[in-house]
Scaffold this motif. Sequence first.
Motif, PDB file in Angstrom:
ATOM      1  N   ILE A 178       0.843  -1.195   0.000  1.00 56.76           N
ATOM      2  CA  ILE A 178       0.000   0.000   0.000  1.00 56.76           C
ATOM      3  C   ILE A 178       0.878   1.245   0.000  1.00 56.76           C
ATOM      4  O   ILE A 178       0.660   2.187  -0.774  1.00 56.76           O
ATOM      5  N   THR A 179       1.909   1.228   0.855  1.00 59.45           N
ATOM      6  CA  THR A 179       2.844   2.347   0.890  1.00 59.45           C
ATOM      7  C   THR A 179       3.494   2.532  -0.481  1.00 59.45           C
ATOM      8  O   THR A 179       3.603   3.651  -0.988  1.00 59.45           O
ATOM      9  N   LEU A 215       1.042   4.003  -3.018  1.00 63.41           N
ATOM     10  CA  LEU A 215       0.728   5.415  -2.778  1.00 63.41           C
ATOM     11  C   LEU A 215       1.904   6.305  -3.158  1.00 63.41           C
ATOM     12  O   LEU A 215       1.739   7.359  -3.769  1.00 63.41           O
ATOM     13  N   GLU A 265       6.743   4.653   7.673  1.00 66.27           N
ATOM     14  CA  GLU A 265       5.817   4.411   6.557  1.00 66.27           C
ATOM     15  C   GLU A 265       4.443   4.991   6.849  1.00 66.27           C
ATOM     16  O   GLU A 265       3.818   5.613   5.995  1.00 66.27           O
ATOM     17  N   GLY A 266       3.958   4.784   8.069  1.00 66.71           N
ATOM     18  CA  GLY A 266       2.639   5.299   8.449  1.00 66.71           C
ATOM     19  C   GLY A 266       2.572   6.806   8.310  1.00 66.71           C
ATOM     20  O   GLY A 266       1.601   7.352   7.777  1.00 66.71           O
ATOM     21  N   ILE A 319       2.388   7.814   4.694  1.00 65.93           N
ATOM     22  CA  ILE A 319       1.042   7.653   4.110  1.00 65.93           C
ATOM     23  C   ILE A 319       0.122   8.780   4.567  1.00 65.93           C
ATOM     24  O   ILE A 319      -0.608   9.372   3.763  1.00 65.93           O
ATOM     25  N   ILE A 320       0.174   9.100   5.878  1.00 66.40           N
ATOM     26  CA  ILE A 320      -0.695  10.173   6.374  1.00 66.40           C
ATOM     27  C   ILE A 320      -0.339  11.489   5.672  1.00 66.40           C
ATOM     28  O   ILE A 320      -1.209  12.251   5.269  1.00 66.40           O
ATOM     29  N   ALA A 380      -1.696  11.670   2.390  1.00 65.42           N
ATOM     30  CA  ALA A 380      -3.149  11.843   2.403  1.00 65.42           C
ATOM     31  C   ALA A 380      -3.542  13.307   2.482  1.00 65.42           C
ATOM     32  O   ALA A 380      -4.694  13.652   2.254  1.00 65.42           O
ATOM     33  N   VAL A 381      -2.585  14.164   2.833  1.00 65.49           N
ATOM     34  CA  VAL A 381      -2.892  15.594   2.816  1.00 65.49           C
ATOM     35  C   VAL A 381      -3.069  15.967   1.364  1.00 65.49           C
ATOM     36  O   VAL A 381      -2.145  15.840   0.574  1.00 65.49           O
ATOM     37  N   PRO A 382      -4.279  16.377   0.969  1.00 65.32           N
ATOM     38  CA  PRO A 382      -4.516  16.576  -0.459  1.00 65.32           C
ATOM     39  C   PRO A 382      -3.662  17.712  -0.996  1.00 65.32           C
ATOM     40  O   PRO A 382      -3.799  18.859  -0.557  1.00 65.32           O
ATOM     41  N   LEU A 426      -1.939  23.179  -2.033  1.00 62.93           N
ATOM     42  CA  LEU A 426      -2.468  24.007  -0.951  1.00 62.93           C
ATOM     43  C   LEU A 426      -1.693  25.305  -0.842  1.00 62.93           C
ATOM     44  O   LEU A 426      -2.258  26.386  -0.731  1.00 62.93           O
TER      45      LEU A 426
END
Lengths: 378, 298
Positions: free
Chosen positions: A290-291, A294, A335-336, A339-340, A343-345, A350
């Motif tokens: 998954i990592t 992404l 890794e976590g 991913i987070i 997830a910041v779009p 921005l």
Amino acid sequence: MAARTPVWLRDALMRLGETAIALAAGIVVGAAIMWLSGYDPWEAYRYLLESSVLDSYSLTMTLSFAAPIMLTGITFAVGVRAGLFNIGAEGQLYMGALGAVLVAYAAHRGLGFLDSPLGTVAALLLGAGLASLWGLAAALLKVRRGVHEVVSTIMLNWIAFWLAEYMRVYVVYDPHDPSKTVQVPPGARLPLLASGTELSASLLISLGFTVFTYVLLWHMVYGYELRAAGLNPHAASYGGISVERMMVLAFLVGAVAAGLAGAGEVLGRPPHYAITTGLSNLAGLGFDGITVALIGANHPLGIIGASVLVGALKAGAKGMQIYAHVPLEMVRIVEGVIIIALAVPGTLRLISEYRRRRLQLARVEQAKTPGEGAGSHA
Amino acid sequence: MPEPGILLDFIRGVLYAMTPILLTAVGEIVAERAGVVNIGLEGIIMLGALAGAMASEAAGSPWAGLAAGLLVGAALGLLHAVLTVYLKGDHIIPGVGVNTLAYGLVPYMIIVYWHTAGQHQVPEYARVPHIAGISPVTVAAIAIAVATWYVLFRTSLGLKLRAVGENPEAADTVGVRVERLQTAAVVYGGMLAGLAGAFMSIDWLSTVTKEIAAGRGFISLALVVFSNWNPLLALGGATLFGFFDTLREWVKVLPGVKGLVPDTLLNTIPYIVTLAAVAGVLHRVRPPSHVGMPYRRE
């Protein structure tokens, strides 16, 4: 001037920049946690680099870890392309490994002819086949009963885990060594790409399947339909594409990838050539995918690069544990966070949006009070 | 006819097993009713279990442990809300991230904080005291389920919250603060999952392991669907799951079955039951219309 840059190039650069920010976030948070728990982050990261990229043996370790997670990355990515969150690679990888061990078991139990490249092929096929059963279960639950794939694949992961544990303890156990299953006989093992390392031909299988996925997704009708179903299911089915068939296809391609990854680990990685207690030599390889997916923007070619990056983290983690005594779970924390952060779009978007808004605001103010505005915002 | 003592033990077992998934599912029902999916519940349970044990032992009080679980859950809920509600990001990816983080952080902390690998036993003084063999957390979980049902379906706050999940534009038009309600709902969901984790480490199992959640965050997600987004039905569903979870442990040590059916295979029961339950009921349920989609004002 900015408008002249081709859109795809700007997107790709944006994407690279965002990935770099996410990686930095992971590295910084990891360092903070190590520092808080009394380790020296500099030393830890130095050993991580030394054991992952700084010499040729470390590089082979990195590539050996890249091989399975490239495939489990494909599992997740193909799912996303079809509009699915398929997190079942972990369980499908167990089933793939189990398939390979079953062929090894048969070779030990009288089918001696499987102690040969024929056995390798049989193991890969059975591994991919068993994994496909798992993928098909999730696919049917999705299209026939509407069960969300996040729930079904996690349940199937646990069922695969306990099934493989059952087989390891009661059926395909090694009578001489209770900590693992029977070994793949020497003749059926995947050859090492460099002797004395853990890098086997499973890397070539991974690369081959990844390229196949690329061709499927971007140069074949099925792939076009699969991506269309994922991008806009309503429009796709209006255009005559069976969204459900595309979902099943995505689950199956993903399952074959994960199954090959599991079989490849058993067939190719010394010293075990088997499944070890608690599936410890397999656990996490599916989730790492998954990592990888992404980071690699769910694109097969991006995934090749991302798998080397995450493979380096995994190889480096071992060195970090041995020499800096930092538990190798540290890498999963990093890794976590990555991913987070991913997830910041549009982290960069921005920032640029914020700047654009300020410019707009400035223009509005300019229009209101021409004289003043021009002066203060120039 | 089993002895009454055994029956009582079994019921206690079911009450234990139902508590964490009930808490987690009720919290997620509120979040999804407001339109936000959080698949990071598994990770929140794990980190709640970790924080609960650490705080409980450090403060010498299990209540501090439960508070720590709530706090960690609230923080992770807030993180999810910022990413999904305010930054309009994807609802699934942050959850995957939190789960991955927890898969790393829990075993890491077991090693660096307690200096053991794999498992830490929570000492007696740090465990939640029981009244008549029943945990106060179990009683609280049932009360929370009923109270949450009441607020969701019998108050104007609940009506607003459900409106946000069904049709955020309409809710927005009539003056409901969409983002604020969604954030509150997700934080609430995180808190209950964190509490569920703390319950597991300092009450039910009295241990911290890296497998402590064992898929219960995802079983709770299934339970949300199974209960048709209704906390009272979740109460029934959680009891059903608790029953099978306990049955599995009991069958393992039953004289006639022990050795006959391997416990590794019995361990698959909760997951198979979950799949069967979700696959069997789904045609009757209807999710909130706008669940899982970021709301952007036109």
